[in-house]
Design a protein around this motif. Structure first.
Motif, PDB file in Angstrom:
ATOM      1  N   MET A 329       0.832  -1.206   0.000  1.00 46.59           N
ATOM      2  CA  MET A 329       0.000   0.000   0.000  1.00 46.59           C
ATOM      3  C   MET A 329       0.862   1.248   0.000  1.00 46.59           C
ATOM      4  O   MET A 329       1.865   1.329   0.706  1.00 46.59           O
ATOM      5  N   LYS A 330       0.466   2.217  -0.830  1.00 46.02           N
ATOM      6  CA  LYS A 330       1.071   3.538  -0.827  1.00 46.02           C
ATOM      7  C   LYS A 330      -0.043   4.579  -0.856  1.00 46.02           C
ATOM      8  O   LYS A 330      -1.107   4.332  -1.417  1.00 46.02           O
ATOM      9  N   GLU A 331       0.217   5.741  -0.238  1.00 45.39           N
ATOM     10  CA  GLU A 331      -0.728   6.842  -0.341  1.00 45.39           C
ATOM     11  C   GLU A 331      -0.326   7.706  -1.523  1.00 45.39           C
ATOM     12  O   GLU A 331       0.757   8.279  -1.555  1.00 45.39           O
ATOM     13  N   LEU A 332      -1.180   7.763  -2.532  1.00 47.57           N
ATOM     14  CA  LEU A 332      -0.944   8.535  -3.742  1.00 47.57           C
ATOM     15  C   LEU A 332      -2.153   9.407  -4.015  1.00 47.57           C
ATOM     16  O   LEU A 332      -3.289   8.938  -3.949  1.00 47.57           O
ATOM     17  N   GLY A 333      -1.924  10.666  -4.312  1.00 50.63           N
ATOM     18  CA  GLY A 333      -3.019  11.569  -4.596  1.00 50.63           C
ATOM     19  C   GLY A 333      -4.008  11.704  -3.463  1.00 50.63           C
ATOM     20  O   GLY A 333      -5.189  11.941  -3.683  1.00 50.63           O
ATOM     21  N   GLY A 334      -3.544  11.503  -2.235  1.00 56.48           N
ATOM     22  CA  GLY A 334      -4.393  11.652  -1.069  1.00 56.48           C
ATOM     23  C   GLY A 334      -5.282  10.468  -0.762  1.00 56.48           C
ATOM     24  O   GLY A 334      -6.219  10.588   0.039  1.00 56.48           O
ATOM     25  N   ARG A 335      -5.015   9.317  -1.365  1.00 59.09           N
ATOM     26  CA  ARG A 335      -5.824   8.131  -1.083  1.00 59.09           C
ATOM     27  C   ARG A 335      -4.953   6.891  -1.102  1.00 59.09           C
ATOM     28  O   ARG A 335      -3.862   6.886  -1.660  1.00 59.09           O
ATOM     29  N   GLU A 336      -5.473   5.837  -0.498  1.00 61.44           N
ATOM     30  CA  GLU A 336      -4.733   4.580  -0.475  1.00 61.44           C
ATOM     31  C   GLU A 336      -4.795   3.897  -1.836  1.00 61.44           C
ATOM     32  O   GLU A 336      -5.871   3.765  -2.420  1.00 61.44           O
ATOM     33  N   VAL A 337      -3.637   3.490  -2.304  1.00 59.94           N
ATOM     34  CA  VAL A 337      -3.543   2.706  -3.540  1.00 59.94           C
ATOM     35  C   VAL A 337      -2.875   1.392  -3.188  1.00 59.94           C
ATOM     36  O   VAL A 337      -1.774   1.372  -2.626  1.00 59.94           O
ATOM     37  N   MET A 383       2.834   5.757 -12.603  1.00 63.55           N
ATOM     38  CA  MET A 383       2.100   5.616 -11.343  1.00 63.55           C
ATOM     39  C   MET A 383       1.583   6.966 -10.849  1.00 63.55           C
ATOM     40  O   MET A 383       0.419   7.101 -10.440  1.00 63.55           O
ATOM     41  N   VAL A 384       2.436   7.995 -10.915  1.00 64.41           N
ATOM     42  CA  VAL A 384       2.039   9.334 -10.466  1.00 64.41           C
ATOM     43  C   VAL A 384       0.961   9.915 -11.380  1.00 64.41           C
ATOM     44  O   VAL A 384      -0.005  10.526 -10.919  1.00 64.41           O
ATOM     45  N   ALA A 385       1.098   9.693 -12.699  1.00 63.97           N
ATOM     46  CA  ALA A 385       0.095  10.198 -13.635  1.00 63.97           C
ATOM     47  C   ALA A 385      -1.263   9.531 -13.424  1.00 63.97           C
ATOM     48  O   ALA A 385      -2.313  10.164 -13.582  1.00 63.97           O
ATOM     49  N   ALA A 386      -1.239   8.270 -13.045  1.00 67.99           N
ATOM     50  CA  ALA A 386      -2.474   7.532 -12.851  1.00 67.99           C
ATOM     51  C   ALA A 386      -3.179   7.881 -11.553  1.00 67.99           C
ATOM     52  O   ALA A 386      -4.409   7.982 -11.506  1.00 67.99           O
ATOM     53  N   PHE A 387      -2.412   8.089 -10.487  1.00 72.32           N
ATOM     54  CA  PHE A 387      -3.033   8.255  -9.167  1.00 72.32           C
ATOM     55  C   PHE A 387      -2.719   9.570  -8.464  1.00 72.32           C
ATOM     56  O   PHE A 387      -3.443   9.974  -7.557  1.00 72.32           O
ATOM     57  N   GLY A 388      -1.617  10.213  -8.819  1.00 74.79           N
ATOM     58  CA  GLY A 388      -1.207  11.440  -8.137  1.00 74.79           C
ATOM     59  C   GLY A 388       0.071  11.216  -7.356  1.00 74.79           C
ATOM     60  O   GLY A 388       0.561  10.093  -7.221  1.00 74.79           O
ATOM     61  N   ARG A 389       0.587  12.289  -6.830  1.00 72.19           N
ATOM     62  CA  ARG A 389       1.868  12.208  -6.099  1.00 72.19           C
ATOM     63  C   ARG A 389       1.681  11.733  -4.666  1.00 72.19           C
ATOM     64  O   ARG A 389       0.606  11.904  -4.084  1.00 72.19           O
ATOM     65  N   PRO A 390       2.734  11.126  -4.111  1.00 73.03           N
ATOM     66  CA  PRO A 390       2.657  10.665  -2.724  1.00 73.03           C
ATOM     67  C   PRO A 390       2.358  11.826  -1.766  1.00 73.03           C
ATOM     68  O   PRO A 390       2.728  12.951  -2.040  1.00 73.03           O
TER      69      PRO A 390
END
Length: 390
Positions: A329-337, A383-390
Motif C-alpha cells: 500500500m502507498k498513499e498517492l493523490g491523497g488516497r490509499e492505492v 504511477m504518479v500520472a495515474a493516481f497522483g503524487r505521494p
C-alpha cells in the motif's frame, strides 16, 4: 519425478523518438513513428507524457492500461526490439515478476477459506521434513506478509554480469528453502517485516502439500481458467517467453569490455518460482486486478488479509510495514492505492487500484535496470500520472 526434472520436462498516438543507447544497433536505427493505438473514453495527457520518447536511456518500451469508473486509457510506446525498431506490441506478453505473489496469496487464501490451510498454523507442521525446528514458530500468515524472519537463500554471483552467466541455471524450490533455513533468523517471527521471495517459495510448497497437486496447476485451475486469463502462464524451466513479446534489455558490461544494453529476454526464472516467475499481458492483469478488488477471486472475510498491514516496522528502514498478504500500500493523490510491482531483468510490471476499484492501473515497462534499487523513472511517472503524487 523430482521437481528439478519436472521443471526442465493508445487512446492517443504517442510519438516515438529513438533515444541514446549503447546497443550497437540502436545508434544507426532510424527514428520510428508512433506506436500507441487503442480507443479510449478518457484521455490523460499525463499518462501520454509518462511514456513518450521511448526508447530512451531507462526504458525501451511501455504498455499501460488504466480502467475503472474514473475513466479508461490505453497506451503503448517504444519498440519491439532495438534491432528492427518495430513499434512495441501493446498486446505482448512480459515477465510480471513479483506480481506473481498476488496470485500465490490468492490461492493460499482460497485454501484457507476451504479449511485446507490454517493461516495461524506453523509452516513446519505442514512441511516438517523441510522446515527446521529453528523456524518452527513461523506461521503461514507470516510467510505471506513477510514477517517470518527467514533470510534469503544463497545464489551464485554478486553482479548482474555473474547472474547473467548463470541465467540458465535451474533452481529447486526445496533447495532454496534449505539454503535459507540453514542460516540464523533475521528476527523473531512476527516482530519485523522484510520483503523477500523466500516466504512465497515456501507458500508455493505449502499449496502443493495440502492439495497434492502442482502449484502451477492450482493457480491455473483456481485463477487463470475461471477468469479467462489465456495469455498468462508459468514458464517452468523454459527461459524463453512464449508467444509475442517485446524484448527486454539490461545495461551491463558487454563482451568487449564496454558498458551497454544486452538483450536479456531469454533468462530463466526458476529462482523466483511462486514468488515471481509469472508471464502475462496488461489485458490479463487488468482483468485479474478488477476481479480481485471486486471480491471475486478471494471471496468472503479472508479478502481482508490482503488489505491489512501488520503492525510492525520494516527490518531495514524502521518505517511502518508496507506489505500485506500479497499486496502493498502507498498513499498517492491523497488516497490509499493497493497493488504490487514486480521486476525481472529487462521487465518491470505492476498492478494497482484504489480500494473501491474506481481506478485501476496495469503497466509493463521494459526497463534497462529492472532490478535497480530505485524505481524506474518511466514506471514512477506512470504511477504518479495515474493516481497522483505521494
Amino acid at each position: 519425478m523430482s521437481r528439478t526434472a519436472s521443471l526442465l520436462a493508445a487512446a492517443l498516438l504517442v510519438g516515438l523518438v529513438a533515444g541514446p543507447s549503447a546497443h550497437p544497433a540502436a545508434a544507426s536505427a532510424p527514428t520510428v513513428p508512433a506506436a500507441a493505438q487503442v480507443s479510449a473514453r478518457h484521455q490523460d495527457s499525463g499518462l501520454a507524457a509518462a511514456i513518450a520518447g521511448l526508447p530512451g536511456a531507462v526504458a525501451t518500451a511501455a504498455l499501460v492500461r488504466v480502467g475503472g469508473r474514473e475513466g479508461v486509457w490505453r497506451g503503448s510506446s517504444g519498440v519491439h526490439d532495438l534491432r528492427s525498431h518495430r513499434p512495441a506490441d501493446p498486446d505482448a506478453r512480459f515477465r510480471a515478476g513479483s506480481v506473481t505473489k498476488v496470485f500465490t496469496a490468492a490461492v493460499a487464501l482460497q485454501l484457507a477459506a476451504e479449511g485446507e490451510l490454517d493461516l495461524d498454523r506453523s509452516a513446519r507442521s505442514y512441511l516438517p521434513e523441510l522446515i527446521p525446528a529453528s523456524y518452527g514458530g513461523v506461521t503461514v500468515r507470516q510467510l505471506l506478509d513477510h514477517t517470518h524472519g527467514i533470510p534469503a537463500p544463497d545464489f551464485p554471483g554478486t553482479t548482474v554480469e555473474e547472474w547473467y552467466a548463470n541465467r540458465f541455471r535451474v533452481h529447486d524450490p526445496e533447495d532454496m528453502v534449505r539454503s535459507a533455513t540453514s542460516k540464523e533468523p533475521e528476527f523473531a517471527p512476527g516482530e519485523r517485516q522484510h520483503y523477500l521471495n523466500i516466504g512465497y517459495t515456501i507458500a508455493g510448497l505449502l499449496i502443493e502439500r495440502v492439495t497434492g497437486d502442482s502449484y502451477e496447476e492450482q493457480v491455473a485451475r483456481r485463477v487463470l481458467e475461471p477468469l479467462g486469463l489465456r495469455d498468462t502462464y508459468f514458464p517452468g524451466a523454459n527461459p524463453r517467453i512464449a508467444g509475442p513479446h517485446n524484448h527486454g534489455y539490461q545495461r551491463m558490461r558487454l563482451d568487449d569490455g564496454t558498458t551497454g544494453l544486452r538483450d536479456v529476454s531469454v533468462w530463466g526464472a526458476t529462482d523466483a518460482w511462486a514468488a515471481g516467475d509469472l508471464v502475462s499481458t496488461t489485458a490479463d492483469l487488468e482483468r485479474f486486478t478488477q476481479e480481485l478488488f471486486a471480491g471475486r477471486v478471494v471471496r468472503g472475510p479472508l479478502l481482508k488479509e490482503m488489505f491489512t498491514l501488520p503492525e510492525v516496522t520494516d527490518f531495514r528502514s524502521g518505517k511502518p510495514a508496507a506489505y500485506s498478504v500479497g499486496l502493498s500500500m502507498k498513499e498517492l493523490g491523497g488516497r490509499e492505492v493497493w497493488g504490487k510491482t514486480g521486476g525481472r531483468w529487462g521487465y518491470n510490471a505492476a498492478i494497482a487500484s484504489t480500494l473501491n476499484g474506481s481506478r485501476t492501473l496495469v503497466y509493463s515497462v521494459n526497463s534497462t535496470d529492472a532490478k535497480g534499487q530505485d524505481m524506474n523513472k518511466v514506471a514512477q511517472d506512470i504511477m504518479v500520472a495515474a493516481f497522483g503524487r505521494p
